[in-house]
Design a protein around this motif. Structure first.
Motif, mmCIF file in Angstrom:
data_model
loop_
_atom_site.group_PDB
_atom_site.id
_atom_site.type_symbol
_atom_site.label_atom_id
_atom_site.label_comp_id
_atom_site.label_asym_id
_atom_site.label_seq_id
_atom_site.Cartn_x
_atom_site.Cartn_y
_atom_site.Cartn_z
ATOM 1 N N ARG A 267 0.855 -1.199 0.000
ATOM 2 C CA ARG A 267 0.000 0.000 0.000
ATOM 3 C C ARG A 267 0.886 1.243 0.000
ATOM 4 N N ASP A 268 0.511 2.221 -0.797
ATOM 5 C CA ASP A 268 1.200 3.509 -0.820
ATOM 6 C C ASP A 268 0.579 4.409 0.253
ATOM 7 N N MET A 269 1.407 4.807 1.250
ATOM 8 C CA MET A 269 0.897 5.604 2.372
ATOM 9 C C MET A 269 0.947 7.107 2.110
ATOM 10 N N SER A 270 1.401 7.536 0.957
ATOM 11 C CA SER A 270 1.600 8.972 0.719
ATOM 12 C C SER A 270 0.317 9.763 0.909
ATOM 13 N N ALA A 271 -0.799 9.193 0.473
ATOM 14 C CA ALA A 271 -2.059 9.932 0.565
ATOM 15 C C ALA A 271 -2.551 10.058 1.992
ATOM 16 N N ASP A 272 -2.041 9.217 2.909
ATOM 17 C CA ASP A 272 -2.504 9.242 4.297
ATOM 18 C C ASP A 272 -1.528 9.926 5.236
ATOM 19 N N MET A 273 -0.365 10.353 4.757
ATOM 20 C CA MET A 273 0.657 10.942 5.610
ATOM 21 C C MET A 273 0.769 12.426 5.308
ATOM 22 N N LEU A 274 0.690 13.253 6.375
ATOM 23 C CA LEU A 274 0.787 14.700 6.187
ATOM 24 C C LEU A 274 2.151 15.102 5.662
ATOM 25 N N GLY A 275 3.203 14.388 6.103
ATOM 26 C CA GLY A 275 4.549 14.754 5.686
ATOM 27 C C GLY A 275 4.794 14.537 4.213
ATOM 28 N N ASN A 276 3.993 13.685 3.563
ATOM 29 C CA ASN A 276 4.192 13.393 2.147
ATOM 30 C C ASN A 276 3.197 14.112 1.252
ATOM 31 N N GLN A 277 2.261 14.831 1.860
ATOM 32 C CA GLN A 277 1.270 15.536 1.057
ATOM 33 C C GLN A 277 1.814 16.890 0.640
ATOM 34 N N GLY A 278 1.689 17.196 -0.567
ATOM 35 C CA GLY A 278 2.152 18.481 -1.074
ATOM 36 C C GLY A 278 1.009 19.480 -1.165
ATOM 37 N N LEU A 279 1.154 20.628 -0.482
ATOM 38 C CA LEU A 279 0.131 21.656 -0.554
ATOM 39 C C LEU A 279 0.347 22.505 -1.800
ATOM 40 N N PRO A 280 -0.713 23.084 -2.323
ATOM 41 C CA PRO A 280 -0.551 23.964 -3.489
ATOM 42 C C PRO A 280 0.359 25.140 -3.169
ATOM 43 N N VAL A 281 0.986 25.664 -4.210
ATOM 44 C CA VAL A 281 1.910 26.782 -4.028
ATOM 45 C C VAL A 281 1.181 27.989 -3.443
ATOM 46 N N GLN A 282 -0.066 28.225 -3.878
ATOM 47 C CA GLN A 282 -0.813 29.363 -3.352
ATOM 48 C C GLN A 282 -1.037 29.237 -1.848
ATOM 49 N N THR A 283 -1.282 28.005 -1.387
ATOM 50 C CA THR A 283 -1.491 27.804 0.052
ATOM 51 C C THR A 283 -0.225 28.109 0.834
ATOM 52 N N TRP A 284 0.930 27.625 0.326
ATOM 53 C CA TRP A 284 2.193 27.921 1.005
ATOM 54 C C TRP A 284 2.467 29.419 1.031
ATOM 55 N N LEU A 285 2.158 30.117 -0.064
ATOM 56 C CA LEU A 285 2.387 31.560 -0.102
ATOM 57 C C LEU A 285 1.508 32.279 0.913
ATOM 58 N N MET A 286 0.231 31.879 1.018
ATOM 59 C CA MET A 286 -0.664 32.516 1.978
ATOM 60 C C MET A 286 -0.218 32.254 3.410
ATOM 61 N N LEU A 287 0.201 31.005 3.698
ATOM 62 C CA LEU A 287 0.681 30.696 5.043
ATOM 63 C C LEU A 287 1.945 31.479 5.366
ATOM 64 N N GLY A 288 2.862 31.548 4.412
ATOM 65 C CA GLY A 288 4.088 32.304 4.653
ATOM 66 C C GLY A 288 3.825 33.780 4.865
ATOM 67 N N LEU A 289 2.911 34.355 4.053
ATOM 68 C CA LEU A 289 2.585 35.768 4.210
ATOM 69 C C LEU A 289 1.930 36.034 5.560
ATOM 70 N N GLY A 290 1.000 35.162 5.964
ATOM 71 C CA GLY A 290 0.359 35.342 7.268
ATOM 72 C C GLY A 290 1.346 35.238 8.410
ATOM 73 N N LEU A 291 2.273 34.266 8.332
ATOM 74 C CA LEU A 291 3.278 34.120 9.380
ATOM 75 C C LEU A 291 4.200 35.332 9.422
ATOM 76 N N ALA A 292 4.553 35.863 8.252
ATOM 77 C CA ALA A 292 5.420 37.040 8.219
ATOM 78 C C ALA A 292 4.725 38.254 8.835
ATOM 79 N N ILE A 293 3.427 38.431 8.539
ATOM 80 C CA ILE A 293 2.692 39.569 9.103
ATOM 81 C C ILE A 293 2.594 39.444 10.621
ATOM 82 N N LEU A 294 2.252 38.240 11.106
ATOM 83 C CA LEU A 294 2.158 38.045 12.553
ATOM 84 C C LEU A 294 3.504 38.273 13.231
ATOM 85 N N THR A 295 4.572 37.794 12.612
ATOM 86 C CA THR A 295 5.897 37.999 13.190
ATOM 87 C C THR A 295 6.254 39.478 13.227
ATOM 88 N N ALA A 296 5.950 40.202 12.138
ATOM 89 C CA ALA A 296 6.248 41.634 12.105
ATOM 90 C C ALA A 296 5.468 42.386 13.178
#
Length: 652
Positions: A267-296
């Motif tokens: 069985r391929d566990m990639s679909a069930d493991m958070l560490g192997n799931q790839g988030l869309p680039v837009q999601t990573w950008l939004m998370l990074g921007l939010g973290l940067a604003i909170l840090t600032a």
């Protein structure tokens, strides 16, 4: 001079540390979630593999039992009569027709073959060897017959010994069973990507596979990259599932005892493991921007809190402004500008919080701390004063500017100002303000009521000690009633001058608080009467300290106290009463090594000196206090006073 650069560097280091800890915490969370998911998948796959192996074993055992039944019902004399066996294979309804072919081997080495429809079906060398082992060992065997031309079936040769009456082996009977591959491979529930079922023989040859193109290959061809791990996993063991992880693939193996096959699930566990799931680039950008604003924002808040920006020498500062207070040191010639050497104000805040005077500490235009007495005068209690802007208290901005000019030019201010109370009313207050030398960006304000300072002490008709409570030192009931009557009399007196009419006149309206200690009798029984007396003395001092800027406190007797608050609205008095309840509740006396919680119930009534008689005022407050106790104690209740005929004010 304070090293602001070092403080800011410390803030940046702390921010980086927070980000690192947050990232590490997120990684740990992902690892924990993935571990739990893998444990769940392992348990699920072990159960699935065990069920699959049991299904295959039960099917092979059913075929074996059928052949054993045929062998037991066949006389040994038929072994050397192949024509009879051929006839039985052609007979309708014969149990022999459940197999594709029958094969009989004798100890002499001769083998006869009998197929359906009279066809002669040969068996390969593996089948011949299985028949010989059955004759030699007297045990059944199961071997598969490789038929690459048949892509939809698996042929299996079953052998059983045939015995004479004395138990000796007279020969061996073999049958070929044709098993559809579709019935050997389980059908997954739903679309499961990367799920494979593999059935191997003892030599590692693929007998059945979810991908039909992989059939008859060797296991080494399939799993060359993990061959060493597979060899350790495929060693002979009990028929219990074994599971290992090959990266993102979960491999489960279970052995079948009779055919000695191996059932394998991948069985391929990639679909069930958070560490192997790839988030869309837009999601990573939004998370990074939010973290940067909170840090600032966090860095900016800490930056300003730890180290306000210092001013350089020679910077222009407008006199009378808050910035001027930050830059100037009072007493320096020419108003020279110096960098602020402000010490921590934590000690000052703690000191002011325990001063029995109406004082507040203002820093950069905001009230940092206020004593409880400020709440009695203005209605802003310590928890609210910490976020209060000073300009909100002034009715006239020019008045605040004048105070700031005096602080800058003279180092202090003393005079009358009109301040806004929380309930929206205005009150004249005598203010004494100064700026500490070591805290040029802070100002200490002391507030007093002018009418309170000018009001004379009531002249009691007998000795003073007769009007004092012997336990608490507060005025007793008689003194309080006399003070209440004196307040009514003073409020009816005309002002001496027109200028003083709005400032020094005693207010004609106010409120009365009736305070009753909860469960004092029970506390006396649990501790002692001496401890109860100490509690009453402390509560009396607490009430006097909180309301002394404008109120009169008395002990009416037993566990009852009264507080007169002239000039306060009903909403303002409710805030004072609640602050008193909270202050008593926060005090936890200790007796015998144990802490005890003390509470009071407070009744509040609005008083009008022109309409209410003193006795009715006290009675109304007492009934309100009774209502607070009825509701559950440790709270404030509002009551009413019976109205009398209006009293006319004397002519001026």
């Amino acid at each position: 001079m304070t090293d602001w650069r070092g403080l800011r560097l410390l803030v940046l280091v702390l921010a980086a540390l927070v980000l690192t800890v947050a990232a590490f915490g997120a990684w740990c969370l992902v690892q924990v979630v993935d571990t739990r998911a893998q444990e769940r998948l392992v348990a699920q796959q072990n159960t699935e593999a065990d069920l699959w192996a049991r299904m295959l074993t039960a099917r092979m055992e059913a075929q074996q039992r059928l052949l054993v039944s045929i062998a037991q019902g066949m006389h040994t004399s038929l072994l050397d009569k192949p024509a009879v066996l051929d006839a039985l294979m052609q007979q309708e309804g014969s149990m022999l027709r459940l197999f594709d072919s029958l094969h009989v081997a004798l100890p002499s080495g001769s083998i006869t073959h009998h197929g359906l429809g009279g066809a002669v079906v040969e068996i390969d060398t593996n089948g011949v060897e299985a028949l010989r082992r059955t004759i030699a060992e007297g045990k059944p065997n199961v071997v598969q017959i490789q038929t690459p031309e048949d892509a939809s079936h698996l042929r299996v040769l079953l052998t059983v010994p045939m015995r004479r009456a004395d138990g000796a082996v007279a020969g061996a009977l073999a049958a070929v069973s044709k098993l559809p591959l579709a019935t050997l491979i389980p059908e997954p529930l739903g679309a499961v990507p990367g799920l494979q079922y593999v059935l191997l023989d003892p030599d590692g040859v693929v007998l059945a596979h979810s991908d039909v193109t992989q059939r008859w290959k060797n296991a080494r061809e399939l799993w060359e990259a993990h061959w060493a791990e597979w060899q350790s996993l495929s060693k002979p063991s009990a028929a219990s599932a074994q599971t290992v992880a090959w990266g993102a693939r979960l491999v489960t193996r279970v052995g079948l005892p009779l055919p000695q096959w191996q059932a394998v699930i991948l069985r391929d566990m990639s679909a069930d493991m958070l560490g192997n799931q790839g988030l869309p680039v837009q999601t990573w950008l939004m998370l990074g921007l939010g973290l940067a604003i909170l840090t600032a924002l966090a860095v900016w808040a800490l930056w300003g809190w730890l180290a306000p920006w210092p001013r350089h020498a020679g910077a222009a500062v407008a006199p009378g402004t808050a910035e001027g207070l930050t830059a100037h040191r009072h007493g320096e010639p020419g108003g020279a500008v110096a960098e602020a050497d402000t010490p921590p104000v934590a000690g000052t805040l703690a000191m002011l919080d325990n001063v029995p005077v109406a004082m507040l500490l203002e820093q950069n235009g905001r009230v940092q701390v206020a004593t409880p007495q400020v709440g009695v005068i203005l209605g802003y209690f310590p928890s609210e004063g910490a976020v209060l802007a000073l300009d909100h208290l002034f009715e006239n901005p020019q008045a605040l500017a004048a105070v700031r000019h005096a602080l800058v030019d003279l180092g202090g201010f003393e005079g009358l100002v009109q301040l806004r109370k929380k309930d929206g009313d205005w009150v004249w207050v005598e203010v004494l303000a100064w700026t500490p030398d070591r805290a040029p960006d802070s100002t200490v304000w002391r507030l007093r009521l002018p009418w309170r300072q000018g009001r004379s002490v009531p002249s009691w008709p007998v000795e003073a000690h007769a009007w004092r409570d012997g336990l608490t030192g507060l005025p007793n009931r008689e003194a309080f009633m006399w003070s209440l009557q004196s307040w009514v009399t003073d409020s009816l007196q005309p002002p001496k001058a027109l200028v003083d009419s709005a400032v020094a006149r005693v207010p004609t309206q106010g409120c009365l608080l009736f305070v009753d200690v909860d469960h004092l009798g029970m506390m006396n029984e649990v501790t002692s009467r001496d401890m109860g007396n100490k509690m009453l003395r402390h509560i009396g001092r607490l009430l006097h300290s909180h309301v002394q800027p404008l109120g009169d406190v008395a002990r009416l007797g037993g566990d009852e106290f009264a507080v007169l608050l002239p000039g306060l609205s009903l909403a303002h008095a409710q805030g004072v009463a609640q602050a008193l309840c909270d202050a008593v509740w926060r005090w936890q006396p200790s007796w015998g090594g144990e802490r005890h919680w003390i509470s009071v119930s407070v009744g509040v009534v609005a008083v009008d000196a022109l309409r209410h008689a003193p006795q009715e005022v006290v009675r109304g407050a007492d009934m309100a206090c009774y209502e607070a106790k009825r509701r559950g104690r440790c709270q404030v209740a509002v009551g009413q006073v019976s109205t009398l005929q209006a009293v006319s004010r004397p002519a001026a």
